[in-house]
Design a protein around this motif. Sequence first.
Motif, PDB file in Angstrom:
ATOM      1  N   ARG A  82       0.814  -1.208   0.000  1.00 47.66           N
ATOM      2  CA  ARG A  82       0.000   0.000   0.000  1.00 47.66           C
ATOM      3  C   ARG A  82       0.857   1.272   0.000  1.00 47.66           C
ATOM      4  O   ARG A  82       0.342   2.366  -0.221  1.00 47.66           O
ATOM      5  CB  ARG A  82      -0.951   0.032   1.199  1.00 47.66           C
ATOM      6  CG  ARG A  82      -0.261  -0.032   2.537  1.00 47.66           C
ATOM      7  CD  ARG A  82      -1.154   0.436   3.688  1.00 47.66           C
ATOM      8  NE  ARG A  82      -2.472  -0.125   3.715  1.00 47.66           N
ATOM      9  CZ  ARG A  82      -2.839  -1.256   4.300  1.00 47.66           C
ATOM     10  NH1 ARG A  82      -1.910  -2.007   4.908  1.00 47.66           N
ATOM     11  NH2 ARG A  82      -4.075  -1.655   4.290  1.00 47.66           N
ATOM     12  N   ASP A  83       2.166   1.138   0.253  1.00 43.79           N
ATOM     13  CA  ASP A  83       3.017   2.317   0.390  1.00 43.79           C
ATOM     14  C   ASP A  83       3.649   2.775  -0.916  1.00 43.79           C
ATOM     15  O   ASP A  83       4.362   3.784  -0.936  1.00 43.79           O
ATOM     16  CB  ASP A  83       4.135   2.035   1.404  1.00 43.79           C
ATOM     17  CG  ASP A  83       3.597   1.797   2.801  1.00 43.79           C
ATOM     18  OD1 ASP A  83       2.552   2.376   3.136  1.00 43.79           O
ATOM     19  OD2 ASP A  83       4.212   1.013   3.543  1.00 43.79           O
ATOM     20  N   LEU A 120      17.641 -10.881  -2.580  1.00 46.37           N
ATOM     21  CA  LEU A 120      16.471 -11.227  -1.768  1.00 46.37           C
ATOM     22  C   LEU A 120      15.474 -10.076  -1.761  1.00 46.37           C
ATOM     23  O   LEU A 120      15.860  -8.907  -1.613  1.00 46.37           O
ATOM     24  CB  LEU A 120      16.945 -11.533  -0.352  1.00 46.37           C
ATOM     25  CG  LEU A 120      16.069 -12.356   0.584  1.00 46.37           C
ATOM     26  CD1 LEU A 120      15.851 -13.756   0.021  1.00 46.37           C
ATOM     27  CD2 LEU A 120      16.738 -12.441   1.965  1.00 46.37           C
ATOM     28  N   PHE A 121      14.192 -10.397  -1.898  1.00 42.54           N
ATOM     29  CA  PHE A 121      13.117  -9.398  -1.834  1.00 42.54           C
ATOM     30  C   PHE A 121      12.094  -9.836  -0.787  1.00 42.54           C
ATOM     31  O   PHE A 121      11.449 -10.871  -0.921  1.00 42.54           O
ATOM     32  CB  PHE A 121      12.431  -9.248  -3.191  1.00 42.54           C
ATOM     33  CG  PHE A 121      11.350  -8.192  -3.222  1.00 42.54           C
ATOM     34  CD1 PHE A 121      11.652  -6.881  -3.551  1.00 42.54           C
ATOM     35  CD2 PHE A 121      10.030  -8.510  -2.914  1.00 42.54           C
ATOM     36  CE1 PHE A 121      10.658  -5.892  -3.587  1.00 42.54           C
ATOM     37  CE2 PHE A 121       9.035  -7.538  -2.938  1.00 42.54           C
ATOM     38  CZ  PHE A 121       9.347  -6.231  -3.275  1.00 42.54           C
ATOM     39  N   GLY A 122      11.975  -9.034   0.272  1.00 39.60           N
ATOM     40  CA  GLY A 122      10.975  -9.291   1.303  1.00 39.60           C
ATOM     41  C   GLY A 122      10.043  -8.104   1.424  1.00 39.60           C
ATOM     42  O   GLY A 122      10.415  -6.973   1.093  1.00 39.60           O
ATOM     43  N   ILE A 123       8.842  -8.346   1.929  1.00 41.91           N
ATOM     44  CA  ILE A 123       7.863  -7.263   2.038  1.00 41.91           C
ATOM     45  C   ILE A 123       6.946  -7.492   3.233  1.00 41.91           C
ATOM     46  O   ILE A 123       6.547  -8.620   3.524  1.00 41.91           O
ATOM     47  CB  ILE A 123       7.045  -7.126   0.730  1.00 41.91           C
ATOM     48  CG1 ILE A 123       6.108  -5.911   0.785  1.00 41.91           C
ATOM     49  CG2 ILE A 123       6.294  -8.411   0.394  1.00 41.91           C
ATOM     50  CD1 ILE A 123       5.498  -5.560  -0.567  1.00 41.91           C
ATOM     51  N   HIS A 156      -2.684  -9.775  -0.911  1.00 40.69           N
ATOM     52  CA  HIS A 156      -2.696 -10.199  -2.315  1.00 40.69           C
ATOM     53  C   HIS A 156      -1.750  -9.347  -3.165  1.00 40.69           C
ATOM     54  O   HIS A 156      -0.977  -9.907  -3.969  1.00 40.69           O
ATOM     55  CB  HIS A 156      -4.115 -10.147  -2.874  1.00 40.69           C
ATOM     56  CG  HIS A 156      -4.951 -11.348  -2.512  1.00 40.69           C
ATOM     57  ND1 HIS A 156      -4.521 -12.642  -2.685  1.00 40.69           N
ATOM     58  CD2 HIS A 156      -6.203 -11.427  -1.992  1.00 40.69           C
ATOM     59  CE1 HIS A 156      -5.462 -13.483  -2.273  1.00 40.69           C
ATOM     60  NE2 HIS A 156      -6.481 -12.772  -1.849  1.00 40.69           N
ATOM     61  N   PRO A 157      -1.755  -8.006  -3.032  1.00 45.91           N
ATOM     62  CA  PRO A 157      -0.785  -7.214  -3.809  1.00 45.91           C
ATOM     63  C   PRO A 157       0.666  -7.579  -3.494  1.00 45.91           C
ATOM     64  O   PRO A 157       1.511  -7.562  -4.394  1.00 45.91           O
ATOM     65  CB  PRO A 157      -1.106  -5.771  -3.398  1.00 45.91           C
ATOM     66  CG  PRO A 157      -2.537  -5.800  -2.991  1.00 45.91           C
ATOM     67  CD  PRO A 157      -2.743  -7.139  -2.355  1.00 45.91           C
ATOM     68  N   ALA A 158       0.949  -7.905  -2.237  1.00 44.79           N
ATOM     69  CA  ALA A 158       2.312  -8.332  -1.891  1.00 44.79           C
ATOM     70  C   ALA A 158       2.644  -9.657  -2.561  1.00 44.79           C
ATOM     71  O   ALA A 158       3.751  -9.840  -3.110  1.00 44.79           O
ATOM     72  CB  ALA A 158       2.451  -8.445  -0.383  1.00 44.79           C
ATOM     73  N   ASP A 211       1.397 -10.741  -5.286  1.00 44.52           N
ATOM     74  CA  ASP A 211       1.520 -10.507  -6.730  1.00 44.52           C
ATOM     75  C   ASP A 211       2.944 -10.152  -7.134  1.00 44.52           C
ATOM     76  O   ASP A 211       3.325 -10.331  -8.298  1.00 44.52           O
ATOM     77  CB  ASP A 211       0.578  -9.379  -7.162  1.00 44.52           C
ATOM     78  CG  ASP A 211      -0.892  -9.779  -7.100  1.00 44.52           C
ATOM     79  OD1 ASP A 211      -1.183 -10.994  -7.044  1.00 44.52           O
ATOM     80  OD2 ASP A 211      -1.754  -8.866  -7.088  1.00 44.52           O
ATOM     81  N   LEU A 212       3.733  -9.657  -6.198  1.00 42.01           N
ATOM     82  CA  LEU A 212       5.130  -9.293  -6.470  1.00 42.01           C
ATOM     83  C   LEU A 212       6.059 -10.507  -6.460  1.00 42.01           C
ATOM     84  O   LEU A 212       7.256 -10.357  -6.724  1.00 42.01           O
ATOM     85  CB  LEU A 212       5.611  -8.269  -5.444  1.00 42.01           C
ATOM     86  CG  LEU A 212       4.956  -6.885  -5.521  1.00 42.01           C
ATOM     87  CD1 LEU A 212       5.254  -6.080  -4.264  1.00 42.01           C
ATOM     88  CD2 LEU A 212       5.438  -6.147  -6.765  1.00 42.01           C
ATOM     89  N   ASP A 213       5.523 -11.678  -6.141  1.00 41.65           N
ATOM     90  CA  ASP A 213       6.327 -12.904  -6.071  1.00 41.65           C
ATOM     91  C   ASP A 213       7.527 -12.715  -5.149  1.00 41.65           C
ATOM     92  O   ASP A 213       8.683 -12.880  -5.545  1.00 41.65           O
ATOM     93  CB  ASP A 213       6.792 -13.321  -7.468  1.00 41.65           C
ATOM     94  CG  ASP A 213       7.473 -14.687  -7.470  1.00 41.65           C
ATOM     95  OD1 ASP A 213       7.170 -15.502  -6.583  1.00 41.65           O
ATOM     96  OD2 ASP A 213       8.319 -14.913  -8.368  1.00 41.65           O
ATOM     97  N   PRO A 214       7.258 -12.365  -3.877  1.00 40.05           N
ATOM     98  CA  PRO A 214       8.370 -12.086  -2.955  1.00 40.05           C
ATOM     99  C   PRO A 214       9.079 -13.357  -2.524  1.00 40.05           C
ATOM    100  O   PRO A 214       8.535 -14.468  -2.608  1.00 40.05           O
ATOM    101  CB  PRO A 214       7.660 -11.433  -1.766  1.00 40.05           C
ATOM    102  CG  PRO A 214       6.303 -12.082  -1.761  1.00 40.05           C
ATOM    103  CD  PRO A 214       5.952 -12.250  -3.224  1.00 40.05           C
ATOM    104  N   ASP A 215      10.296 -13.184  -2.025  1.00 40.16           N
ATOM    105  CA  ASP A 215      11.029 -14.317  -1.456  1.00 40.16           C
ATOM    106  C   ASP A 215      10.511 -14.664  -0.071  1.00 40.16           C
ATOM    107  O   ASP A 215      10.650 -15.803   0.372  1.00 40.16           O
ATOM    108  CB  ASP A 215      12.521 -13.993  -1.393  1.00 40.16           C
ATOM    109  CG  ASP A 215      13.129 -13.866  -2.779  1.00 40.16           C
ATOM    110  OD1 ASP A 215      13.016 -14.833  -3.559  1.00 40.16           O
ATOM    111  OD2 ASP A 215      13.697 -12.806  -3.090  1.00 40.16           O
ATOM    112  N   PHE A 216       9.925 -13.685   0.637  1.00 42.97           N
ATOM    113  CA  PHE A 216       9.265 -13.954   1.909  1.00 42.97           C
ATOM    114  C   PHE A 216       8.376 -12.775   2.284  1.00 42.97           C
ATOM    115  O   PHE A 216       8.539 -11.662   1.786  1.00 42.97           O
ATOM    116  CB  PHE A 216      10.270 -14.247   3.031  1.00 42.97           C
ATOM    117  CG  PHE A 216      11.147 -13.079   3.416  1.00 42.97           C
ATOM    118  CD1 PHE A 216      10.838 -12.298   4.526  1.00 42.97           C
ATOM    119  CD2 PHE A 216      12.291 -12.776   2.688  1.00 42.97           C
ATOM    120  CE1 PHE A 216      11.655 -11.237   4.888  1.00 42.97           C
ATOM    121  CE2 PHE A 216      13.109 -11.724   3.046  1.00 42.97           C
ATOM    122  CZ  PHE A 216      12.789 -10.948   4.147  1.00 42.97           C
TER     123      PHE A 216
END
Length: 337
Positions: free
Chosen positions: A156-157, A173-176, A187-189, A191-196
Amino acid sequence: MNVEGTILVGPEFEPVEGRVVVEDGEIQAIEEADTGSDSIVIPAFVNAHTHIGDSIAKEAGGGLSLDELVAPPDGLKHRLLRNTDRETKVDAMARTVTQMEETGTASFIEFREGGVEGVAMLQDALARRAVDPVILGRETEAAMHESDGFGASGARDGDFDQLRNATRRAGKLFGIHAGERDAADIHPALDLDPDFLVHLVHVEELHLDRIEDNEVPAVVCPRSNLVTNVGVPPIRQLTERTTVALGTDNVMTNSPSMFREMEFAAKLTDLPAETILRMATRNGAKIAGLNCGVIEEGRDAKLVVLDGDSDNLSYAKDVVRAVVRRAGHADIKRVHL
């Protein structure tokens, strides 16, 4: 080097009396033997989510909401960080790193505010310390390139698509953060296909299905969530779907002690002690891509030696349960990092 005592061996933490044989920082063998030692040897911890820049503001802002405390750009912590000189911020972080080292943490995954300069300040704070963190830059692509990846504040940010793609191209590494205050950003997080993902306090069944299907690990920070009054994550349900690790989150609101986080999580969920200990060691290492968190041949020899004859741990009938629910800083004999 040999480390002797009751060793919690492998991912199931089987108690074995004997010695860990270490050469050049690597576990070469685990030998069963009657050592006569009252030590308990456990893997060093991996703290899977921290914000240690907040070390300048311990226990500031009592009673404030989550947004008032930490929401960018004008939450209390961000205002305090803007108004604090570099030397103070580096010193505060260095003290927290020392505390983590002394309490058995081998590594931590840091969401590092402040762009490139924020990453540089933490690197300065790490001078001559054995703890080796995974630093995720924030705010800019340049910070990602100067660190081990990118730690996003939440879907959301802002629009993180370009940063996610850049992180993927860099092989980092991509975390959110997701689902901390409500379910709207999960769901939006994903959609980014994060690593965690971090927090997931408000995760719902459809999210759990996606997390399981896509094998997305989760990091939970139950003490932090309770302090900020957003609820507590459904840790038991998450462990049934994916790899779950523990983090201590903001130093402003919580000490970085994994002993405290384990005890709280264990008593909150009543999950088996072995599950909680994995969350504090092996699972965090797995998310971070580290070769530690479990005592077995070929692993990095990141170890914590506890005094099994301390007033706190003596007469324990279940060693793993005692480590998770009862052990603390005062029980540590030494830390091998």
